[in-house]
Design an enzyme around this catalytic site. Structure first.
Site, PDB file in Angstrom:
ATOM      1  N   HIS A 186       0.683  -1.118   0.510  1.00  0.00           N
ATOM      2  CA  HIS A 186      -0.127   0.158   0.382  1.00  0.00           C
ATOM      3  C   HIS A 186       0.534   1.047   0.375  1.00  0.00           C
ATOM      4  O   HIS A 186       1.325   1.880   0.926  1.00  0.00           O
ATOM      5  CB  HIS A 186      -1.222   0.163   1.131  1.00  0.00           C
ATOM      6  N   ARG A 241      -2.906   4.477  -2.721  1.00  0.00           N
ATOM      7  CA  ARG A 241      -2.653   3.823  -1.978  1.00  0.00           C
ATOM      8  C   ARG A 241      -2.471   2.208  -2.928  1.00  0.00           C
ATOM      9  O   ARG A 241      -1.947   0.977  -2.321  1.00  0.00           O
ATOM     10  CB  ARG A 241      -4.412   2.829  -1.024  1.00  0.00           C
ATOM     11  N   ARG A 258      -5.322  -7.362  -2.389  1.00  0.00           N
ATOM     12  CA  ARG A 258      -7.415  -7.521  -3.022  1.00  0.00           C
ATOM     13  C   ARG A 258      -6.768  -8.604  -4.119  1.00  0.00           C
ATOM     14  O   ARG A 258      -8.067  -8.962  -4.593  1.00  0.00           O
ATOM     15  CB  ARG A 258      -8.095  -6.350  -3.034  1.00  0.00           C
ATOM     16  N   GLU A 385       0.396  -4.053  11.481  1.00  0.00           N
ATOM     17  CA  GLU A 385       0.321  -2.662  11.006  1.00  0.00           C
ATOM     18  C   GLU A 385       0.554  -1.766  12.548  1.00  0.00           C
ATOM     19  O   GLU A 385       0.395  -1.455  13.026  1.00  0.00           O
ATOM     20  CB  GLU A 385      -1.418  -2.908  11.629  1.00  0.00           C
TER      21      GLU A 385
HETATM   22  O1  0X9 Z   1      -7.619  -3.790   4.264  1.00  0.00           O
HETATM   23  C1  0X9 Z   1      -6.148  -4.220   4.145  1.00  0.00           C
HETATM   24  O2  0X9 Z   1      -5.469  -4.357   2.991  1.00  0.00           O
HETATM   25  C2  0X9 Z   1      -5.127  -4.182   5.642  1.00  0.00           C
HETATM   26  N1  0X9 Z   1      -5.083  -2.992   6.177  1.00  0.00           N
HETATM   27  S1  0X9 Z   1      -4.646  -1.639   5.886  1.00  0.00           S
HETATM   28  O3  0X9 Z   1      -4.893  -0.725   6.906  1.00  0.00           O
HETATM   29  N2  0X9 Z   1      -3.186  -1.210   5.948  1.00  0.00           N
HETATM   30  O4  0X9 Z   1      -5.096  -1.677   4.504  1.00  0.00           O
HETATM   31  C3  0X9 Z   1      -5.617  -5.321   6.053  1.00  0.00           C
HETATM   32  C4  0X9 Z   1      -5.285  -7.006   5.636  1.00  0.00           C
HETATM   33  C5  0X9 Z   1      -5.733  -7.622   7.081  1.00  0.00           C
HETATM   34  N3  0X9 Z   1      -5.606  -8.972   5.429  1.00  0.00           N
HETATM   35  C6  0X9 Z   1      -6.717  -9.685   4.335  1.00  0.00           C
HETATM   36  N4  0X9 Z   1      -7.526  -8.746   4.767  1.00  0.00           N
HETATM   37  N5  0X9 Z   1      -6.332 -10.802   4.447  1.00  0.00           N
HETATM   38 ZN    ZN Z   2      -1.979  -1.698   3.871  1.00  0.00          ZN
END
Ligand code: 0X9
Ligand code: ZN
Length: 422
Positions: A186, A241, A258, A385
């Site tokens: 990100h 991002r 994602r 995080e």
């Molecule tokens: O949303 C995300 O990708 C992550 N948080 S962020 O605020 N840095 O964007 C958390 C990812 C946790 N892992 C999965 N959801 N697989």
């Molecule tokens: Zn992130």
């Protein structure tokens, strides 16, 4: 950043900066702190998070943990009215996010110019640009050829090198077990690559104190997964991002976290190309995620611990991200994550919340952590995080040193647990 107003920059800039005609100023953008007090308020926030006009920096599932949102001037009246009508308490903690960013930018550039003069390869008093990160890696490889190995494992969409640094103890033993660490998937989460560089610094330049972490393990570190996005946050849009590959005529970029092919797109990911959580046109549509996938498989059987650095919110998260169910081995992963949280708490008093990402944060499929465990068979897979800044997103440059050393305490404790268990 679909709805963000793009304006001409009228900013005083320090020596390293370039004025870009499409620099996003964020003038008048407000940052709100919100706390949902019951499940129905929490649900409303989840709904608001689907609106691209509101940039939720964090949106934890656990009631009582703060939610922070960035809202453009044109959307503020409606946003506040929506919260008020549902009796959701909010506080504006930053009246002009643009001014905060400009102060940080000036401070960062000043620190970077001081660093150049003092001839040091890297300091932790400024966020680095890709050129500086690359120069640091080159310098380490030249200075410590027996313990450092650099490899270009792929190219970003814009053609930047994706480089790993492998740190060993130089004993020449091949095929050791591996700790795989990455950061910066990100773009805007600048503290994450800063941490990866600090880990590299510790393992290489403070080798004597960390030799036990390199006895039976090599560390493979990809400090910036998404260099195009990272540079773009420095030159154009601070809160970008995603990756930078164009998708449609109006929007670019895919959320790298994602884009992995495990329950891809099932939940917590958008099909709208302008969304900040766009899942991509297909799984692994991005060269950056393909490269990270191939790296994971190239270490197959050897990699025991995958740690991916993000910000923000003081979380140690583990699979699954696509369902509230837990992997059968969750206890093993939890043990490692708890070791990190306990060590940080003991050292500085900072709290980390530990748990599966769906259960403590939100459900989001297609993440690299789920993929590492499910497909690349890396048994310990954790997303860390790191903490936020005061009333913004990233910690101010003068906070970097304190934060990277605090975080290293947690990473070291997790690594110690891994190397003594696996
Ligand atoms: O949303 C995300 O990708 C992550 N948080 S962020 O605020 N840095 O964007 C958390 C990812 C946790 N892992 C999965 N959801 N697989
Ligand atoms: Zn992130």
């Amino acid at each position: 950043m679909f709805s963000k107003i793009v304006t001409l920059a009228a900013i005083t800039l320090f020596c390293h900066s370039t004025v870009h005609a499409d620099y996003t100023s964020y003038a008048g953008y407000k940052v709100y702190d919100i706390k949902a007090e019951n499940p129905s308020q929490q649900q409303l926030l989840q709904q608001l998070a689907n609106n691209e006009a509101y940039d939720f920096f964090t949106l934890p599932r656990i009631l009582g943990l703060p939610t922070r949102v960035l809202v453009a001037p044109a959307d503020q009246t409606e946003f506040e009215a929506t919260l008020s009508s549902s009796q959701i308490a909010y506080k504006c903690i930053n009246e002009n996010f643009g001014a905060t960013l400009e102060r940080e930018r000036a401070q960062n550039n000043l620190q970077r110019s001081l660093r150049t003069k003092s001839q040091r390869s890297i300091t932790f008093s400024a966020y680095q640009r890709m050129a500086e990160i690359d120069a640091y890696l080159d310098e380490l490889a030249a200075t410590y050829p027996s313990r450092v190995n650099l490899k270009t494992i792929g190219k970003s969409y814009e053609g930047q090198r994706l480089r790993t640094i492998t740190v060993s103890n130089g004993d020449g033993r091949a095929n050791k077990k591996v700790i795989l660490l990455d950061a910066g998937i990100h773009a805007r989460e600048w503290i994450a690559p800063a941490e990866a560089l600090y880990v590299i610094h510790q393992l290489v330049e403070n080798f004597a104190a960390n030799a036990h972490l390199l006895e039976n393990y090599d560390w493979v570190i990809l400090p910036v997964v998404n260099p195009d996005g990272y540079e773009y946050t420095h030159t154009n849009t601070r809160m970008w991002r995603k990756t930078r590959k164009p998708v449609t005529s109006i929007c670019s970029g895919t959320d790298g976290n994602r884009n992995f092919d495990f329950h891809w797109g099932e939940i917590g990911a958008s099909s709208f190309s302008c969304s900040d959580t766009f899942k991509g046109q297909s799984a692994f549509s991005e060269p950056e995620t393909q490269t990270l996938r191939d790296l994971m498989f190239s270490l197959s059987g050897r990699a025991k611990f995958y740690l991916t650095l993000h910000s923000y919110g003081n979380y140690l998260l583990y699979p699954w991200g696509y369902t509230s169910e837990l992997p059968s081995t969750w206890h093993d992963i939890d043990d490692v994550a708890q070791a990190g949280a306990v060590a940080i708490k003991k050292a500085t008093g900072t709290d980390y919340t530990v748990g599966s990402s769906t259960n403590v944060l939100y459900a989001a499929a297609g993440g690299s952590d789920d993929y590492a465990l499910a497909k690349a068979n890396i048994p310990i897979s954790i997303t860390m995080e790191l903490p936020a800044g005061g009333n913004g997103f990233n910690p101010a440059p003068e906070k970097i040193q304190e934060l990277v050393s605090e975080t290293w305490i947690g990473i070291k404790a997790m690594a110690e647990k891994v190397v003594t268990t696996y």
